[in-house]
Design an enzyme around this catalytic site. Structure first.
Site, short mmCIF file in Angstrom:
data_model
loop_
_atom_site.label_atom_id
_atom_site.label_comp_id
_atom_site.label_asym_id
_atom_site.label_seq_id
_atom_site.Cartn_x
_atom_site.Cartn_y
_atom_site.Cartn_z
N ASP A 184 38.37 -21.71 91.64
CA ASP A 184 37.28 -22.26 90.83
C ASP A 184 37.16 -23.78 90.95
OD1 ASP A 184 39.42 -23.14 89.35
OD2 ASP A 184 38.80 -22.18 87.47
N HIS A 207 41.01 -25.20 87.99
CA HIS A 207 42.38 -24.98 87.53
C HIS A 207 43.35 -25.14 88.71
CE1 HIS A 207 40.02 -22.93 84.40
NE2 HIS A 207 41.00 -23.34 83.61
N SER A 252 44.76 -23.44 79.13
CA SER A 252 44.81 -22.61 80.33
C SER A 252 45.86 -23.08 81.33
CB SER A 252 43.44 -22.57 81.01
OG SER A 252 42.97 -23.88 81.27
#
Length: 273
Positions: free
Chosen positions: A233, A236, A70
């Site tokens: 979040d 990240h 990611s």
């Protein structure tokens, strides 16, 4: 940072460290559940699509490939120019005065075992000038043995080298920077991620790639400035987090392309054959 919160890290080993196998296992399981609840998935799993030719007016484009999880995909960025690929492309174009054609095959949630499938999506004739690989966080959270992770990374580097690409590996970030993960789970994640990062760096340089220790080069910014460096979040990177991460990787990217003759602290050049 991986695409999911820390799960039970090496449950049996953790229990031995903390003492009382059943009690420790239960503690870590409860903490992992708490982390999942706190983090959630406010960003979804679809990062901005940054694949394009950056600074096209410069002409004579370099081909930049992003591979991995990611972070490589850019989850957490709200605009394509703020993804890791976008930041690297802009920085590379500025330093080389050439356009940069970005291609991203990185997939949110990927472990090292999934790198081969990402590379399999590339056209046969595709020859990137430089490939950046960032992977490892999900290997830690899913308790993949270090030797297995490293074997898959080495295979990916070899395949990229066979395509004629210079390769830069950003090693596993320090999961100890994830504040929503409670202690002692966070400390265990930190130790496991640093062990994997060390093994990744050694594997990268002996396979012909450059390695950048993200935990050493950019990790301190995430630890001291979490509100600015993490996205919604808290897991990240934010736009600033990606800018810092791209800046950390860029010296080795330039060195790999023959535009630098030395690497700074936390960067490792390939072992001579």
């Amino acid at each position: 940072m991986p695409s999911r919160p820390l799960t039970l890290l090496a449950a049996t080993g953790a229990a031995g460290v903390l003492g009382g196998a059943y009690g420790a296992r239960g503690l870590l399981a409860r903490q992992a559940a708490t982390a999942r609840r706190l983090i959630g998935k406010p960003l979804g799993e679809s990062p901005p699509d940054a694949d394009r030719v950056w600074r096209s007016s410069y002409g004579d484009p370099l081909d930049l490939l992003l591979v991995g999880d990611s972070i490589a995909a850019g989850l957490g960025a709200e605009r394509r120019k703020d993804t890791l690929g976008g930041r690297l492309a802009k920085g590379l174009a500025k330093r080389t005065h050439r356009a940069v054609r970005l291609r991203t095959v990185a997939v949110v949630g990927s472990e090292s075992s999934m790198l081969a499938a990402q590379l399999a999506t590339l056209p046969d004739g595709y020859r990137p000038d430089v490939a950046v690989v960032v992977v490892g966080g999900n290997d830690v959270t899913h308790r993949v043995p270090v030797a297995v992770s490293v074997r898959h990374l080495e295979d990916a580097v070899r395949r990229l080298r066979e395509r004629g690409a210079e390769v830069v590996v950003g090693t596993c970030p320090d999961l100890g920077a994830l504040r929503p993960v409670p202690q002692p789970l966070r400390a265990l994640g930190s130790r496991a991620s640093r062990q994997l990062a060390t093994a990744q760096a050694a594997a990268a340089v002996r396979t012909g790639a450059h390695a950048v220790s993200l935990a050493r080069v950019v990790g301190p910014f995430f630890i001291t400035n979490p509100d600015e460096m993490f996205s919604l979040d808290r897991f990240h990177p934010s736009a600033l987090g990606y800018r810092r991460t791209a800046a950390a990787l860029l010296p080795s990217v330039l060195t790999a392309l023959g535009l630098h003759d030395r690497v700074p602290f936390g960067h490792h050049a390939p072992t001579p054959p």
